[in-house]
Design an enzyme around this catalytic site. Sequence first.
Site, PDB file in Angstrom:
ATOM      1  CG  HIS A   1      -2.216   0.751   0.795  1.00  0.00           C
ATOM      2  ND1 HIS A   1      -2.047   1.306   0.325  1.00  0.00           N
ATOM      3  CD2 HIS A   1      -3.692   0.564   1.342  1.00  0.00           C
ATOM      4  CE1 HIS A   1      -3.787   2.161   0.132  1.00  0.00           C
ATOM      5  NE2 HIS A   1      -4.340   1.155   0.848  1.00  0.00           N
ATOM      6  NE  ARG A   2       5.705   0.032   2.464  1.00  0.00           N
ATOM      7  CZ  ARG A   2       7.002  -0.734   2.529  1.00  0.00           C
ATOM      8  NH1 ARG A   2       7.498  -0.369   3.765  1.00  0.00           N
ATOM      9  NH2 ARG A   2       7.184  -1.788   1.926  1.00  0.00           N
TER      10      ARG A   2
END
Length: 397
Positions: free
Chosen positions: A370-371
């Site tokens: 998700h980064r």
Amino acid sequence: MAISVVMPALEMAQETGKLVSWKKKAGDQVKKGEMLLEIETDKAVVEIEAQGDGILGGVTAKEGDVVPVGQTIAWLLKPGEQPPANVAAAQTGRKMDSAPAAAAATVAPAAPEPVSAAGARISPKARRLAREHGVDIATLRGSGPGGEILAEDIMKAATPTSPPSAAPSGPPEAVSSIGRIMAERTTQSWTTVPHFFVTREVDATALNATRARWIPIIEKSHGVKVTHTDFIVAAVARALHLHPRMNGSWANDKITLNSHVNVALAMAVENAVVTAVIKDTDRIGLGDIAKQRKELAERARANRLQPADITGATFTISNLGMFNVDAFTAIIVPPQAGILAVGAIADRVVAANGMIGVRPTLNVTLSSDHRVVDGARAAAFLNDVVLSLNEVDKWAR
């Protein structure tokens, strides 16, 4: 001038390598490009080529030794030449809290090195593990050169001593270096990478038909039988080319967009899993993908993978369809942004065009960091993978 043979670093996080075997013995004449030794890393057993011509001498490591990367373990010498003494460790590209000086023909005076709070050198990986496991590095004596604290020292200190058991348990099962470090890496990824998952069901009708048509073509042109995995690799590569963030990496607290699409395949070997890389996957055809996949699998099973076979991946595919697994989720291989888990193709009841029918389908699950990508980007990427598989007959080449 003597050529040093050092324990190579095949990736940034590698701290040590295990010497599996020497392909030459002391006193043998060695030519550049010949296989000189085998080493075991966390990913595979790989063969290392000689970097020059010479007579093998000054061997300091024996089979089974675990050696820090960059440490000289032998020399390639000219006739009558003696191995140099007290040469500093070579630079390997691995970032250290205190980096060893580069090896040189003449030995330079040792420069002062940064140390840990305990007065010993410690690698960034070991420092991170110490922080995660609550290990006081001031109490440790490192097993690396000069007392350097390695990740292995931290993990040993973090392992609690089991109390005596009333009933004897079975004998402990031996874990290979690859299996041990693989366990450490997957734990690290699962606990530090913010995973999220998106899943799609794929109609495999077009995939099955196109594969059947291409089997004789590729067997004739490349001498290999094309598999469903080969088509999935090609479809993923096409989608990665369209979605550069999904082909990106997370390292040093920033996103890096990779200039090449290098798809890795997870392959089961004895007591471990390795990821072998098909380079520039978006630029080659199905026949080349199939041929490389077969060659990599054969080298992996024979413990003959080369360093280039296991480095440089930008995305990974894990296919358990051959084990009749319907669906699963896979753990990301850092610093990659994603991994695609592929299940078995099976006839299933589906609704299509307002009718109930039976069609071959497979489930694919994308694990994303998700980064690097958000849900919308991951969904768009997976949608393009599915579209490519549904329209495989239009682009297969």
